[in-house]
Design a protein around this motif. Sequence first.
Motif, PDB file in Angstrom:
ATOM      1  N   PRO A  94      40.094  48.495  36.797  1.00  0.00           N
ATOM      2  CA  PRO A  94      38.818  48.981  36.269  1.00  0.00           C
ATOM      3  C   PRO A  94      38.676  50.506  36.286  1.00  0.00           C
ATOM      4  O   PRO A  94      37.966  51.065  35.458  1.00  0.00           O
ATOM      5  CB  PRO A  94      37.771  48.330  37.183  1.00  0.00           C
ATOM      6  CG  PRO A  94      38.498  47.824  38.363  1.00  0.00           C
ATOM      7  CD  PRO A  94      39.941  47.695  37.987  1.00  0.00           C
ATOM      8  N   SER A  95      39.385  51.177  37.193  1.00  0.00           N
ATOM      9  CA  SER A  95      39.239  52.636  37.262  1.00  0.00           C
ATOM     10  C   SER A  95      40.012  53.355  36.157  1.00  0.00           C
ATOM     11  O   SER A  95      39.608  54.420  35.710  1.00  0.00           O
ATOM     12  CB  SER A  95      39.674  53.153  38.638  1.00  0.00           C
ATOM     13  OG  SER A  95      41.033  52.870  38.856  1.00  0.00           O
ATOM     14  N   THR A  96      41.132  52.761  35.706  1.00  0.00           N
ATOM     15  CA  THR A  96      41.939  53.421  34.673  1.00  0.00           C
ATOM     16  C   THR A  96      41.902  52.687  33.331  1.00  0.00           C
ATOM     17  O   THR A  96      42.245  53.261  32.312  1.00  0.00           O
ATOM     18  CB  THR A  96      43.417  53.516  35.108  1.00  0.00           C
ATOM     19  OG1 THR A  96      43.935  52.184  35.233  1.00  0.00           O
ATOM     20  CG2 THR A  96      43.565  54.275  36.402  1.00  0.00           C
ATOM     21  N   GLY A  97      41.531  51.399  33.356  1.00  0.00           N
ATOM     22  CA  GLY A  97      41.551  50.596  32.134  1.00  0.00           C
ATOM     23  C   GLY A  97      42.938  50.141  31.744  1.00  0.00           C
ATOM     24  O   GLY A  97      43.127  49.497  30.732  1.00  0.00           O
ATOM     25  N   LYS A  98      43.942  50.466  32.581  1.00  0.00           N
ATOM     26  CA  LYS A  98      45.325  50.079  32.282  1.00  0.00           C
ATOM     27  C   LYS A  98      45.629  48.712  32.882  1.00  0.00           C
ATOM     28  O   LYS A  98      45.090  48.320  33.914  1.00  0.00           O
ATOM     29  CB  LYS A  98      46.307  51.102  32.846  1.00  0.00           C
ATOM     30  CG  LYS A  98      46.242  52.427  32.133  1.00  0.00           C
ATOM     31  CD  LYS A  98      47.321  53.355  32.609  1.00  0.00           C
ATOM     32  CE  LYS A  98      47.265  54.655  31.836  1.00  0.00           C
ATOM     33  NZ  LYS A  98      48.325  55.555  32.209  1.00  0.00           N
ATOM     34  N   ARG A  99      46.557  48.014  32.234  1.00  0.00           N
ATOM     35  CA  ARG A  99      47.001  46.710  32.703  1.00  0.00           C
ATOM     36  C   ARG A  99      48.037  46.909  33.804  1.00  0.00           C
ATOM     37  O   ARG A  99      48.984  47.660  33.622  1.00  0.00           O
ATOM     38  CB  ARG A  99      47.616  45.964  31.522  1.00  0.00           C
ATOM     39  CG  ARG A  99      47.676  44.491  31.666  1.00  0.00           C
ATOM     40  CD  ARG A  99      48.148  43.892  30.365  1.00  0.00           C
ATOM     41  NE  ARG A  99      49.578  44.007  30.268  1.00  0.00           N
ATOM     42  CZ  ARG A  99      50.400  42.986  30.043  1.00  0.00           C
ATOM     43  NH1 ARG A  99      49.924  41.786  29.845  1.00  0.00           N
ATOM     44  NH2 ARG A  99      51.695  43.175  29.991  1.00  0.00           N
ATOM     45  N   VAL A 100      47.833  46.251  34.937  1.00  0.00           N
ATOM     46  CA  VAL A 100      48.784  46.359  36.045  1.00  0.00           C
ATOM     47  C   VAL A 100      49.241  44.968  36.461  1.00  0.00           C
ATOM     48  O   VAL A 100      48.511  43.993  36.313  1.00  0.00           O
ATOM     49  CB  VAL A 100      48.162  47.106  37.267  1.00  0.00           C
ATOM     50  CG1 VAL A 100      47.912  48.556  36.943  1.00  0.00           C
ATOM     51  CG2 VAL A 100      46.888  46.444  37.735  1.00  0.00           C
ATOM     52  N   SER A 101      50.468  44.882  36.961  1.00  0.00           N
ATOM     53  CA  SER A 101      51.001  43.588  37.375  1.00  0.00           C
ATOM     54  C   SER A 101      50.821  43.402  38.870  1.00  0.00           C
ATOM     55  O   SER A 101      50.858  44.358  39.642  1.00  0.00           O
ATOM     56  CB  SER A 101      52.477  43.473  36.994  1.00  0.00           C
ATOM     57  OG  SER A 101      53.228  44.445  37.669  1.00  0.00           O
ATOM     58  N   ARG A 102      50.613  42.162  39.253  1.00  0.00           N
ATOM     59  CA  ARG A 102      50.492  41.783  40.655  1.00  0.00           C
ATOM     60  C   ARG A 102      51.398  40.580  40.894  1.00  0.00           C
ATOM     61  O   ARG A 102      51.447  39.664  40.071  1.00  0.00           O
ATOM     62  CB  ARG A 102      49.048  41.392  41.013  1.00  0.00           C
ATOM     63  CG  ARG A 102      48.055  42.524  40.877  1.00  0.00           C
ATOM     64  CD  ARG A 102      48.210  43.501  42.038  1.00  0.00           C
ATOM     65  NE  ARG A 102      47.280  44.600  41.924  1.00  0.00           N
ATOM     66  CZ  ARG A 102      47.595  45.820  41.528  1.00  0.00           C
ATOM     67  NH1 ARG A 102      48.821  46.102  41.171  1.00  0.00           N
ATOM     68  NH2 ARG A 102      46.698  46.775  41.487  1.00  0.00           N
ATOM     69  N   LEU A 103      52.099  40.583  42.015  1.00  0.00           N
ATOM     70  CA  LEU A 103      52.960  39.473  42.380  1.00  0.00           C
ATOM     71  C   LEU A 103      52.084  38.274  42.755  1.00  0.00           C
ATOM     72  O   LEU A 103      51.164  38.401  43.550  1.00  0.00           O
ATOM     73  CB  LEU A 103      53.826  39.896  43.571  1.00  0.00           C
ATOM     74  CG  LEU A 103      55.125  39.169  43.830  1.00  0.00           C
ATOM     75  CD1 LEU A 103      56.009  39.145  42.593  1.00  0.00           C
ATOM     76  CD2 LEU A 103      55.868  39.841  44.967  1.00  0.00           C
TER      77      LEU A 103
END
Length: 116
Positions: free
Chosen positions: A102-111
């Motif tokens: 939510p802070s960057t709007g970028k998609r991040v992966s989580r294990l």
Amino acid sequence: MGSAGYTVVKQLDARGNPVRGDHESNEAEANVVRRIFREFASGIGPRTIARTLNEEGIPGPNGKQWGDTTIRGHVKRGTGLINNELYIGRRIWNRLRYIKDPSTGKRVSRLTPESE
């Protein structure tokens, strides 16, 4: 394209829903994958392998250039060619999930926890 050396097979089931997870071997790509494994096993580093493939004009996954992380990836996440268990015949489902930061709007992966 799915993993290098494999092409996703797009099929529908009897109800017309997509069948997920079917792959077929792509021989030209599979030859590149075998070459990478041979070179890596002989002691050539991922950065050198990537540079050579790029110099030879061999396209990487999704038509992008090769990078050392494309080859070595991340051990715990099972990413990269060398750490992808698909190449030893093991399919791993749902290893990573993707969320939007939510802070960057970028998609991040989580294990995903192994229990799931």
